[in-house]
Design a protein around this motif. Sequence first.
Motif, PDB file in Angstrom:
ATOM      1  N   THR A   1      40.310  30.996  32.132  1.00 15.84           N
ATOM      2  CA  THR A   1      40.044  31.845  30.972  1.00 15.84           C
ATOM      3  C   THR A   1      40.368  31.093  29.694  1.00 15.84           C
ATOM      4  O   THR A   1      39.604  31.114  28.721  1.00 15.84           O
ATOM      5  CB  THR A   1      40.896  33.125  31.058  1.00 15.84           C
ATOM      6  OG1 THR A   1      40.663  33.751  32.310  1.00 15.84           O
ATOM      7  CG2 THR A   1      40.545  34.088  29.942  1.00 15.84           C
TER       8      THR A   1
ATOM      9  N   ALA B   1      41.462  42.365  30.382  1.00 17.87           N
ATOM     10  CA  ALA B   1      41.318  41.941  31.775  1.00 17.87           C
ATOM     11  C   ALA B   1      40.337  42.841  32.517  1.00 17.87           C
ATOM     12  O   ALA B   1      39.539  42.384  33.323  1.00 17.87           O
ATOM     13  CB  ALA B   1      42.682  41.958  32.452  1.00 17.87           C
TER      14      ALA B   1
ATOM     15  N   ASP C   1      47.490  32.462  37.118  1.00 10.42           N
ATOM     16  CA  ASP C   1      47.783  33.787  36.607  1.00 10.42           C
ATOM     17  C   ASP C   1      49.212  34.173  36.906  1.00 10.42           C
ATOM     18  O   ASP C   1      49.837  34.909  36.161  1.00 10.42           O
ATOM     19  CB  ASP C   1      46.837  34.821  37.241  1.00 10.42           C
ATOM     20  CG  ASP C   1      45.724  35.156  36.267  1.00 10.42           C
ATOM     21  OD1 ASP C   1      45.843  34.736  35.109  1.00 10.42           O
ATOM     22  OD2 ASP C   1      44.768  35.815  36.684  1.00 10.42           O
TER      23      ASP C   1
ATOM     24  N   GLU D   1      39.288  35.184  38.112  1.00  9.61           N
ATOM     25  CA  GLU D   1      39.432  33.989  37.296  1.00  9.61           C
ATOM     26  C   GLU D   1      40.899  33.785  36.908  1.00  9.61           C
ATOM     27  O   GLU D   1      41.603  34.738  36.605  1.00  9.61           O
ATOM     28  CB  GLU D   1      38.586  34.120  36.021  1.00  9.61           C
ATOM     29  CG  GLU D   1      38.523  32.835  35.231  1.00  9.61           C
ATOM     30  CD  GLU D   1      37.589  32.934  34.020  1.00  9.61           C
ATOM     31  OE1 GLU D   1      36.592  32.186  33.994  1.00  9.61           O
ATOM     32  OE2 GLU D   1      37.853  33.735  33.126  1.00  9.61           O
ATOM     33  N   SER D   2      41.323  32.557  36.915  1.00 12.36           N
ATOM     34  CA  SER D   2      42.715  32.276  36.605  1.00 12.36           C
ATOM     35  C   SER D   2      42.922  32.245  35.104  1.00 12.36           C
ATOM     36  O   SER D   2      41.992  32.121  34.314  1.00 12.36           O
ATOM     37  CB  SER D   2      43.125  30.940  37.199  1.00 12.36           C
ATOM     38  OG  SER D   2      42.518  29.903  36.461  1.00 12.36           O
ATOM     39  N   LEU D   3      44.200  32.311  34.717  1.00 11.71           N
ATOM     40  CA  LEU D   3      44.531  32.241  33.299  1.00 11.71           C
ATOM     41  C   LEU D   3      44.042  30.940  32.700  1.00 11.71           C
ATOM     42  O   LEU D   3      43.530  30.889  31.596  1.00 11.71           O
ATOM     43  CB  LEU D   3      46.049  32.379  33.116  1.00 11.71           C
ATOM     44  CG  LEU D   3      46.562  32.259  31.679  1.00 11.71           C
ATOM     45  CD1 LEU D   3      46.029  33.380  30.804  1.00 11.71           C
ATOM     46  CD2 LEU D   3      48.088  32.262  31.634  1.00 11.71           C
TER      47      LEU D   3
ATOM     48  N   HIS E   1      50.370  39.622  28.280  1.00 13.77           N
ATOM     49  CA  HIS E   1      50.261  39.342  29.697  1.00 13.77           C
ATOM     50  C   HIS E   1      51.431  39.977  30.430  1.00 13.77           C
ATOM     51  O   HIS E   1      52.542  39.983  29.911  1.00 13.77           O
ATOM     52  CB  HIS E   1      50.257  37.822  29.902  1.00 13.77           C
ATOM     53  CG  HIS E   1      49.670  37.395  31.213  1.00 13.77           C
ATOM     54  ND1 HIS E   1      50.366  37.508  32.393  1.00 13.77           N
ATOM     55  CD2 HIS E   1      48.463  36.868  31.531  1.00 13.77           C
ATOM     56  CE1 HIS E   1      49.601  37.068  33.380  1.00 13.77           C
ATOM     57  NE2 HIS E   1      48.440  36.672  32.894  1.00 13.77           N
TER      58      HIS E   1
ATOM     59  N   VAL F   1      38.277  38.175  34.853  1.00 12.48           N
ATOM     60  CA  VAL F   1      39.601  38.186  35.472  1.00 12.48           C
ATOM     61  C   VAL F   1      39.603  39.093  36.690  1.00 12.48           C
ATOM     62  O   VAL F   1      40.211  38.789  37.712  1.00 12.48           O
ATOM     63  CB  VAL F   1      40.664  38.647  34.455  1.00 12.48           C
ATOM     64  CG1 VAL F   1      41.995  38.867  35.140  1.00 12.48           C
ATOM     65  CG2 VAL F   1      40.811  37.619  33.353  1.00 12.48           C
TER      66      VAL F   1
ATOM     67  N   PHE G   1      45.813  41.110  28.900  1.00  9.40           N
ATOM     68  CA  PHE G   1      45.824  41.291  30.350  1.00  9.40           C
ATOM     69  C   PHE G   1      46.593  42.539  30.745  1.00  9.40           C
ATOM     70  O   PHE G   1      46.819  42.775  31.910  1.00  9.40           O
ATOM     71  CB  PHE G   1      46.469  40.070  31.022  1.00  9.40           C
ATOM     72  CG  PHE G   1      45.649  38.826  30.895  1.00  9.40           C
ATOM     73  CD1 PHE G   1      44.653  38.542  31.818  1.00  9.40           C
ATOM     74  CD2 PHE G   1      45.870  37.936  29.860  1.00  9.40           C
ATOM     75  CE1 PHE G   1      43.898  37.393  31.703  1.00  9.40           C
ATOM     76  CE2 PHE G   1      45.120  36.790  29.743  1.00  9.40           C
ATOM     77  CZ  PHE G   1      44.128  36.518  30.667  1.00  9.40           C
TER      78      PHE G   1
END
Lengths: 380, 200
Positions: free
Chosen positions: A155, A141, A26, A150-152, A171, A146, A115
């Motif tokens: 995802t 998000a 992220d 949870e990481s990008l 983002h 997220v 995000f």
Amino acid sequence: MTAGIRTPTATSTQPATDPASGTAADRVADPVGRPGEAAPTTVGTVDTPGTGTVGTAGTPGGPPPARHLLSAADLDLAGAVHVLDTAERLAQAIAGREVPKLPTLRGRTVVNLFFEDSTRTRISFELAAKRLSADVINFSAKGSSVSKGESLKDTALTLQAMGADAVVCRHPSSGAPHRLARWVDGHVVNAGDGTHEHPTQALLDAFTLRRHLAPGVTGRSGLEDRTVVVVGDVLHSRVARSNVLLLSTLGARVVLVAPPTLLPRGFEHWPVEVTYDLDAAVRRADAVMMLRVQRERMEGAFFPTPREYTRHFGLDERRRALLPEHGVVLHPGPMNRGVEITPQVADGNGSVIVEQVANGVLVRMAVLYLLLTGGLDGAR
Amino acid sequence: MAPARPETTSTDAASPAPPAADARTPGRLLAGPDIARTVDRMAHQILERTTGRTAVLVGIPTRGVHLAHRLSGRLRTFSGQAFPVGELDITLYRDDLRRRPPRSLGQTTLPDGGVEDATVILVDDVLYSGRTVRAALDALRDHGRPAQVQLAVLVDRGHRRLPIRADYVGKNVPTALADDVVVRLAEVDGVDEVELVRAP
């Protein structure tokens, strides 16, 4: 659909560290120090406070793949004109219809991956996709995994597994969509990354400018040798960055007017002229683009008081009157009325701010149509 | 229908030209004056079918639009009535968008009255698989509900893939699948002619 994700560009912009460890992904903002790599016109590599940039897809390694729209620099003159012309045709195709919907992208899935808070951009993309009959999934998000950490990358892999044909990504970290483009098979559209870029906003601004300054023109830019004055918080503005790139591609002259504290480092390498005298700049402008003062991205003091900022860099009726007869006023929104622009100017003559919103849908339809039917430059 | 045109189906495998009675020598099928006469005849047929009422001619870009304008001009000369012309780009309605590289979008402009409750005559240069006409019907439906839709084509080359037929045909041309029918119009190509390019 499955080919060509790992482009040559991917390796050249990749830091030596292991990119596959998805946990910290992220925070994609590895401050890539790439001395000497930054071409003078590649504003994407400008270092901005708080965030590093992964850079544009236009960096070394050959021409960028046309299967994503990550930076306004992904478009050359022919490509940019093609998107604007396509938007014009789409406008014609749905004009005056009872049902403004085309069956073109039926069965395709477009994921809006946001995000960061956004109203107009998300709705605009959603409407664009729906007008082309694509299925739209909105992912924000808040209220998603997220917020559970949870990481990008995870995802992205989830979206990949679900078969997203296009991912529209906003983002807070500059460069996040570039990373995403390496992890998913679908087409990635950058809908604003940190303080880096917002290419569809630049396209809709160019589309709006062209309709006013060169009505009826297709097949060429129409903005050649026009002067566009961009005023305000250039430092934090992804809109300004993308506009500088696109407008210079289209042959327009860009003049930046901003307090020195709100100009990014390295701006002297941009293809722009910089001045601190707004009155003089407005007099010879064909269009004035006011930028929002982004207080949410300001941690330090960039100007003494809002009143002082308004006096030097705000657009009021007196300054509006200096603009030539045919000149137009743009603002990407949301506006701080009374700070960078007075309500009288925002709602007055020559203001095309509401039109910009409507044109945003058309331009995004064009981008989605072109990306999902073969590539931004596929029909040339 | 099938027994009526046995030669069309037998040429499917790109075999040489069909029997002499129906065959065309390779090359030019229609020259400038032939096209003018053909358009005149089609205009008369349209007048016969529309019996005094006017119709909206909707051309499919690029050459269909020019043909629609020519037809409209002749119709006005013969009947004194105005037959408004529109153009309808069908790219966004194609069923092969996933397979083929995209094409640039064409112009779409319909006459002021629109197509609602009108008699609409779609105009195109060549009728082949019928997919273009299918797309045009879909596009038309999104613009309104015409009372009636007819189809006028300069050349019908056979090999339909869909249950579609033309109401007005300038010329029927038996072809093999691999052949190519090229229509050139002065407005676009500087010359009026229809050429059949035989597969090698």
